[in-house]
Each structure stands twice: as C-alpha cells, then as structure tokens.
Design a protein around this motif. Structure first.
Motif, PDB file in Angstrom:
ATOM      1  N   LYS A   1      10.658   2.956  11.447  1.00 59.57           N
ATOM      2  CA  LYS A   1      11.224   1.622  11.269  1.00 59.57           C
ATOM      3  C   LYS A   1      10.142   0.570  11.449  1.00 59.57           C
ATOM      4  CE  LYS A   1      14.892  -1.455  12.922  1.00 59.57           C
ATOM      5  NZ  LYS A   1      16.008  -1.624  13.884  1.00 59.57           N
ATOM      6  N   ASP A   2      10.053  -0.321  10.489  1.00 57.13           N
ATOM      7  CA  ASP A   2       9.120  -1.451  10.539  1.00 57.13           C
ATOM      8  C   ASP A   2       7.680  -1.008  10.804  1.00 57.13           C
ATOM      9  OD1 ASP A   2      11.248  -3.237  10.148  1.00 57.13           O
ATOM     10  OD2 ASP A   2      11.650  -3.333  12.306  1.00 57.13           O
TER      11      ASP A   2
ATOM     12  N   THR B   1       4.017   0.866  14.904  1.00 53.63           N
ATOM     13  CA  THR B   1       5.452   0.609  15.017  1.00 53.63           C
ATOM     14  C   THR B   1       5.716  -0.015  16.380  1.00 53.63           C
ATOM     15  OG1 THR B   1       6.036   2.734  16.040  1.00 53.63           O
ATOM     16  CG2 THR B   1       5.866   2.676  13.621  1.00 53.63           C
TER      17      THR B   1
ATOM     18  N   ASP C   1       8.281   4.507   5.530  1.00 54.22           N
ATOM     19  CA  ASP C   1       9.594   3.847   5.591  1.00 54.22           C
ATOM     20  C   ASP C   1      10.737   4.856   5.608  1.00 54.22           C
ATOM     21  OD1 ASP C   1       8.371   1.399   5.654  1.00 54.22           O
ATOM     22  OD2 ASP C   1       8.614   1.002   3.499  1.00 54.22           O
TER      23      ASP C   1
ATOM     24  N   ASP D   1       3.756  -0.672  10.112  1.00 50.83           N
ATOM     25  CA  ASP D   1       2.681  -1.449   9.486  1.00 50.83           C
ATOM     26  C   ASP D   1       1.517  -0.502   9.224  1.00 50.83           C
ATOM     27  OD1 ASP D   1       1.318  -4.069   8.785  1.00 50.83           O
ATOM     28  OD2 ASP D   1      -0.020  -3.291  10.342  1.00 50.83           O
TER      29      ASP D   1
END
Length: 264
Positions: free
Chosen positions: A139-140, A66, A135, A142
C-alpha cells in the motif's frame, strides 16, 4: 679572445632561449567551447541519454518505501537513508552485493514482489513496471530506481586519472573530466577520444572540446563503461626533452667558462 667571447655570448643566448621555450605552454587551444558566443538551437543539442535501456548484468539500486519499516528493510539495506547514505552502499563491493542484478532472463528478483522484467526498458519504464507490481502487494509504495554500474574511465592528460562512478543516470564528457580534476597544461582538448563498447563492436568518437558542436555529438552524454582519453600535445615531448638540452647546454657553458678562465 674576441672569438671566445662571442662563443660564450652565443652559448648563453642559446641557453636562455631554451629555458624560455621549455617553460612556455600555448594556451590557444586550452579553453573549452571557446566559440560559445551564441545560443544553440535545441534541436541540434544531443539530448541527455535518459532513455538508457537496462541490459543483462546491469546492477540496479531499487528502493521500495512504505509506511511499514519492516517491509522497507526487506527491500533496502541502507537504513532508509537512500543511495550512499547507509553503510551497505558506501563501497563498490557493497553495491554489487546488495544491488539487484539483471539476470539472463532480463529480470530482477525482489522480495514479496518476485521477478520483474526490466531488460530493454529505460530506468523510468523499469520504475513504472516495479510500481505496478508493488501496488498489487503493498500500500502506497514509493519506488526509486538507479543504475549502480554507471562508471566511466578518464585517462591521459587529466590531473587525476581513474574510474569514476555516477549515480545521477546522466553524465557529460565535461562532467567526467571535471571529476578527474580537470585537464593538465599539456592536454590536447581539440582531440579527445571517447571509446564506447556496443553489443557487437567498439565505437570511437573524436571530440573537439573547444567547439560548442560537441553538444550535438552522441558522445557528449556518456554511457556506462565509456572510456575518455585526453591526448597530450606534441609540446609535452618538447618540454620534457628541453630539460635534458638545458642541462647539456649548461654543462657545456660551464666547461667553456672554465677553459676561458684558465687559458684565456
């Protein structure tokens, strides 16, 4: 004297033939996929086992990245550099300690996210499942998932027998032999054994590596814990025994020459 001279010549000829035969190794069947002259229909090629299903006790590398370095550190011990880049994953013991092991319930326990069921899922499906859970909290994020316990044993007529680890999720039998530095001159590549341990039984596969048909075999793409055994050619025993015969004949010839010298 004539008889003795003939004996000497005969012994010398036998000695010479023995040396020549002991140094010759047939190359006829030492070339991989030597019949690979035409294209192979895609339908006949065994697809890579990208659909490997995660099992109980599998050990997974899970990276959650993140924009928050503190959150990243909670999930990964590799200093943000990826698998094998940091000190924690440079050894097999480190991988077992810092990897995420699938428990008896089929779950891995991740920080913040909690338990995620991954057993029976492919690596891709596990990644998607972890992504969905991440999620909800991050936030965001990977996500990256790799199998840490993908190892194979390569034994027999290879230059560097041993246990080899793979982190690319797929590995072919040819790649495994390549990791073992290739085959020796005595390798019988027409008769390579792959042993695969299933849930209830052990399944053997015989591969003829001189034929392109191996690409259609279930064993062409290896699975974790497969054992590859490259058998020796019969010529190996002949070659090993020939050295003893050569020594014996050489000694006999020497004795005959000495006898002829003193008594001829």
């Amino acid at each position: 004297m004539i008889f003795q001279a003939k004996n000497k010549r005969s012994l010398l000829m036998i000695l010479a033939l023995t040396v020549i035969l002991s140094s010759c190794v047939s190359k006829r069947n030492s070339y991989f996929m030597r019949d690979f002259k035409k294209e192979i229909a895609t339908a006949k090629v065994q697809q890579a086992d990208k659909d490997y299903t995660i099992k109980t006790n599998d050990n997974l590398y899970v990276s959650v990245k993140t924009i928050n370095p503190e959150v990243n550190a909670m999930f990964s011990q590799d200093d943000g550099g990826g698998l094998g880049a940091g000190n924690m994953y440079n050894s097999q013991s480190g991988q077992h300690i810092y990897g995420y092991q699938v428990d008896n319930r089929g779950e891995i326990s991740l920080p913040v996210i909690g338990g995620v069921n991954v057993a029976g899922r492919t690596l891709k499906e596990a990644k998607e499942q972890i992504q969905l859970r991440a999620d909800e909290y991050l936030k965001d994020a990977d996500i990256q998932v790799r199998l840490l316990n993908f190892k194979v044993s390569v034994l027999g007529e290879v230059r560097s027998p041993g246990v080899y680890y793979n982190y690319n999720n797929t590995m072919t039998v040819l790649e495994a032999i390549g990791m073992a530095q290739g085959t020796t001159d005595y390798a019988k590549i027409k008769d390579v054994l792959v042993v695969r341990r299933g849930e209830t039984a052990v399944q053997p596969f015989m591969l003829n590596l001189t034929k392109r048909d191996i690409m259609a075999s279930e064993a062409f793409y290896l699975q974790p814990n497969d054992v590859i055994f490259v058998r020796p050619q019969k010529l190996k025993n002949v070659r090993l025994n020939a050295s003893y015969y050569t020594i014996g004949l050489s000694s006999l010839t020497t004795i005959m020459l000495i006898v002829n010298f003193f008594w001829g």
